[in-house]
Enzyme design. Structure first.
Site, short mmCIF file in Angstrom:
data_model
loop_
_atom_site.label_atom_id
_atom_site.label_comp_id
_atom_site.label_asym_id
_atom_site.label_seq_id
_atom_site.Cartn_x
_atom_site.Cartn_y
_atom_site.Cartn_z
N LYS A 61 57.20 23.64 -12.08
CA LYS A 61 58.15 24.43 -12.07
C LYS A 61 59.40 23.79 -11.24
O LYS A 61 59.25 23.39 -10.33
CB LYS A 61 58.02 25.97 -11.57
CG LYS A 61 57.25 26.76 -12.37
CD LYS A 61 57.84 27.31 -13.76
CE LYS A 61 56.86 28.30 -14.58
NZ LYS A 61 57.60 28.58 -15.71
N LYS B 237 55.57 32.24 -27.12
CA LYS B 237 54.49 33.17 -26.36
C LYS B 237 54.51 34.23 -27.11
O LYS B 237 55.49 35.00 -27.26
CB LYS B 237 55.30 33.40 -25.12
CG LYS B 237 55.73 32.27 -23.99
CD LYS B 237 56.62 32.72 -22.78
CE LYS B 237 56.56 31.96 -21.66
NZ LYS B 237 56.69 30.53 -21.95
MG LIG Z 1 58.88 28.08 -19.70
#
Ligand SMILES: [Mg+2]
Length: 383
Positions: free
Chosen positions: A166, A271
């Site tokens: 991240k 997702k």
């Molecule tokens: Mg992502």
């Protein structure tokens, strides 16, 4: 087969360690479990675990929508899957996580009733045979370059060949150093992808960051600019030396169609939890592929039930898949079900019929927030 009982149980799943993203620091995941029961005693499970910053519904809205969808399903035959999912889109257009939970519970019931693992059921409907092994990436957690490098070494020792970091959080100035430390620790053969979660405010800032990261040979950068700014994403892609992946942008409303029309991404992150479920995600996969984009399936850092649904989808989809973001279970300190091998570098879909995740009442009790809500009794009367 008829659905005679629906239950919604809110839960909280603490993370083992705080996870910093451009959306803030995550300490726990809140969601709600949907349990649909048939007159033959089958249980269908679905999980709605919305996450802030993804343009999804709030947890309160997810619970409210689950109650609506659960009641709507009473007396219905889950084999009428398409009309049921169409009705869910109609009654909860603003609640993709709740619709994903409903979609999962219905798919779970139908595949159990046909004695097929969900992955095989989905694959059959796509005219193919399910994969038996899906490579996963490791999501590295660590604040400093040194912590990230050790997390990377541990992941590679466990067999991972694809790592994710991240970036664009509060300490974004240190991103090149953090990513460089990981590259240095693992060498050139391991793939590294980074995820900005929309953290660079515009295309110029994103391109400056990308230039600084480019020497570290990255597989892709995910969502460099805010989800709502698809023209900026397209600008970044046209100039970036690193392939671009659309994640949040492909989730919000008609986002995917715009991303594809504007040629704003090389990769699309799918997702199921955020797209409204397995049926919607399989359609999105076909759209993305038809537009020439690569696809990758990931969780929404959710619990064992939604992860099992995402894994079944990855196993069923046609075409090549890079390492998928499905090994996120180890981030959780408590979960909805026992999930052996949930953090392995390769995962196999469950061999049991349906989702293959039995309802674990003892675990659920430990993470439940309150007793939950029964929406109908066994005799079919709404509560
Ligand atoms: Mg992502």
């Amino acid at each position: 087969m008829k659905i005679v009982r629906a239950r919604v149980v809110p839960f909280a799943l603490p993370l083992r360690a705080p996870l910093a993203t451009a959306h803030g620091v995550l300490h726990e995941r809140h969601g709600a479990l949907l349990v649909l029961e048939t007159d033959g005693g089958l249980l269908g499970l679905g999980e709605a675990t919305p996450i802030a910053g993804f343009g999804l519904e709030t947890r309160a809205r997810a619970q409210e929508a689950l109650a609506t969808l659960g009641k709507q399903a009473l007396g219905c035959d889950p084999h009428r899957l398409d009309p049921l999912l169409d009705a869910a889109e109609h009654s909860a257009p603003d609640a993709p996580c709740a619709r994903a939970a409903f979609d999962s519970a219905i798919h779970d019931l139908v595949s159990q009733s046909e004695s097929l693992p969900l992955a095989s059921w989905l694959a059959r409907h796509l005219g193919r045979v399910a994969r038996t092994r899906i490579e996963t990436n490791a999501l590295l957690v660590g604040a400093t370059p040194r912590e990230l490098a050790s997390a990377a070494e541990r992941a590679v020792a466990r067999g991972f060949r694809s790592l994710k970091i991240k970036i664009a959080g509060a300490a974004h100035a240190a991103d090149p150093e953090r990513v460089g430390a990981v590259r240095c620790a693992v060498g050139p053969a391991v793939r590294i992808r980074v995820d900005a979660n929309g953290g660079f405010a515009n295309s110029n800032l994103a391109l400056r960051a990308i230039d600084a990261l480019a020497p570290h040979d990255l597989e892709w950068i995910e969502q460099p600019v805010p989800a709502s700014d698809i023209p900026a994403l397209a600008r970044v892609r046209s100039r970036s030396p690193i392939p671009i992946a659309a994640d949040e942008a492909a989730v919000a409303g008609a986002g995917l169609a715009r991303v594809l029309a504007d040629r704003a991404a090389d990769w699309v992150v799918l997702k199921p939890s955020a797209l409204g479920g397995l049926r919607a995600a399989a359609r999105a996969a076909a759209q993305a592929r038809a537009a020439g984009c690569g696809i990758v399936v990931t969780t929404l850092l959710d619990g064992a039930i939604a992860r099992a649904a995402a894994l079944a989808l990855a196993a069923a989809l046609p075409g090549p898949l890079p390492a998928c973001g499905l090994a996120t279970g180890a981030l959780l300190a408590a979960d909805l079900a026992a999930a052996e091998r949930h953090d392995a570098a390769a995962l196999a879909p469950a061999p049991a019929p349906g989702l293959g995740v039995p309802l674990d009442s003892a675990r659920l009790e430990r993470v439940a927030e309150g007793r939950g809500r029964v929406l109908a009794h066994r005799d079919g009367q709404a509560a």
